[in-house]
Design a protein around this motif. Structure first.
Motif, PDB file in Angstrom:
ATOM      1  N   GLU A 257      -0.842 -29.694 -38.345  1.00  0.00           N
ATOM      2  CA  GLU A 257      -1.549 -29.838 -39.614  1.00  0.00           C
ATOM      3  C   GLU A 257      -0.992 -30.981 -40.459  1.00  0.00           C
ATOM      4  N   THR A 258       0.298 -31.252 -40.326  1.00  0.00           N
ATOM      5  CA  THR A 258       0.866 -32.400 -41.039  1.00  0.00           C
ATOM      6  C   THR A 258       0.357 -33.701 -40.433  1.00  0.00           C
ATOM      7  N   GLU A 261      -3.142 -34.122 -41.663  1.00  0.00           N
ATOM      8  CA  GLU A 261      -3.146 -34.563 -43.058  1.00  0.00           C
ATOM      9  C   GLU A 261      -2.808 -36.040 -43.166  1.00  0.00           C
ATOM     10  N   SER A 264      -5.917 -38.002 -42.225  1.00  0.00           N
ATOM     11  CA  SER A 264      -6.998 -37.907 -43.214  1.00  0.00           C
ATOM     12  C   SER A 264      -6.639 -38.565 -44.544  1.00  0.00           C
ATOM     13  N   GLN A 265      -5.366 -38.963 -44.719  1.00  0.00           N
ATOM     14  CA  GLN A 265      -4.979 -39.680 -45.932  1.00  0.00           C
ATOM     15  C   GLN A 265      -5.714 -41.016 -46.048  1.00  0.00           C
ATOM     16  N   ALA A 302     -10.439 -34.888 -41.283  1.00  0.00           N
ATOM     17  CA  ALA A 302      -9.333 -34.083 -40.749  1.00  0.00           C
ATOM     18  C   ALA A 302      -9.715 -33.407 -39.438  1.00  0.00           C
TER      19      ALA A 302
END
Length: 351
Positions: A257-258, A261, A264-265, A302
């Protein structure tokens, strides 16, 4: 300088994974060692000085040689990070005649007065003697720009083999038309016939599958301490960059998930992160209008990266196992962790 610097002419620039990041074992990722961005070609002289204070020792440029040569911009970093072609694990410096060459289309543009002079002459002048320094410490950095092509022949032949003979024959004729007239009919045709029928996640996974030697070569660059800190970028800092950064973070055992993320930044624009929104028109022009890809491919959703990681784990079990099939050994993976992770006890004490 703060590792979260923002550059007006270097959108999508950020530290990979963000600051104060820990992996699943609680070990902290060292700050200021690995950055990601869109292409650096538009940096100004003022931003160049700001960039140098980050102490970046190497730039891994995931564009093809021809893609790099055709790109507009002053390329003010190339005097301090001279371009090298990385092929089969060997880096060879590009000669000036190759850096600014361009074949038939380039010669036509020159006759019409539409070509761009080399950035050293365009922006810097022959008298520019700016030196790269190690994070402002004053020690000189002898940097390199490594051009690594992720559009390998293995990947191209795999994609080419998914269409019937008639379509293949027609597409080859379009290659000749493209070469003569400087258009992009071949890619647009392929986009219509095949690529746009797939999801972006499927294309990402195919790239990981059929570019394993190049992926391993990239990781071997960043386990060479003389290349760290490192900036990784492609055209927009989303697709090829997102994949390689995901592999690096996965090897460091950062949770999925990191990684999602971080990918998706690229959709985020804030005080600390200037994502793709600031170059939305350019991204649309270069992905949709120029090559005919569907608009979905301009985004960094994401769910796209989440699906890619799921496919990798379903087939290989982990990023580490995937890298073993790319012949990036466990010893090399350990070296990567030793460079980018704080010692276990030190990382856990800061929790």
């Amino acid at each position: 300088m703060d590792v979260e610097s923002v550059f007006e002419n270097l959108p999508n620039f950020r530290q990979a994974g963000g600051r104060s990041l820990c992996n699943q074992e609680g070990r902290r990722i060292k700050d200021g060692l690995i950055f990601r961005s869109s292409r650096t070609d538009f940096l100004t002289q003022e931003e160049k000085l700001k960039f140098l204070r980050l102490g970046i020792r190497s730039i891994i440029d995931l564009r093809r040689k021809s893609e790099y040569e055709r790109a507009e911009g002053s390329k003010v970093l190339d005097d301090l990070y001279p371009p090298h072609l990385l092929e089969r694990g060997e880096a060879k410096e590009m000669k000036p005649s190759l850096r600014w060459g361009g074949g038939l289309r380039k010669r036509k543009k020159e006759k019409k007065g539409g070509s761009h002079p080399p950035p050293q002459e365009q922006q810097q002048g022959k008298g520019d003697t700016t030196e790269a320094t190690d994070g402002g410490s004053g020690s000189c950095i002898k940097g390199k720009r490594y051009l690594v092509n992720l559009m390998t022949m293995d990947l191209i032949w795999y994609v080419f083999g998914q269409i019937n003979f008639f379509v293949r024959y027609l597409s080859l004729l379009l290659v000749l038309v493209d070469w003569i007239f400087g258009c992009h009919l071949f890619v647009k045709f392929f986009s219509w016939a095949l690529v746009n029928k797939q999801t972006l996640a499927m294309q990402y996974f195919d790239m990981l599958e059929y570019t394993k030697p190049a992926v391993a070569d990239i990781l071997r660059l960043i386990i060479d301490k003389s290349n760290v800190p490192v900036l990784i970028h492609c055209a927009h800092g989303k697709d090829r960059t997102g994949l390689i950064v995901a592999v690096v973070l996965g090897c460091l055992e950062v949770d999925d998930e990191t990684i999602v993320e971080d990918y998706s930044q690229s959709e985020v624009t804030s005080f600390l992160v200037a994502g793709l929104a600031v170059i939305k028109d350019r991204v649309y022009r270069e992905i949709v209008e120029q090559y005919g890809f569907k608009e979905e491919f301009t985004r960094a959703d994401a769910e796209t990266m989440r699906e890619v990681l799921k496919m990798v784990r379903n087939k290989y079990g982990s990023i580490s196992e995937y890298l073993l099939t790319a012949k990036f050994t466990l010893e090399e993976q350990k070296r990567l962790k030793d460079i980018f992770l704080e010692p276990a006890d030190e990382g856990q004490r800061t929790e």
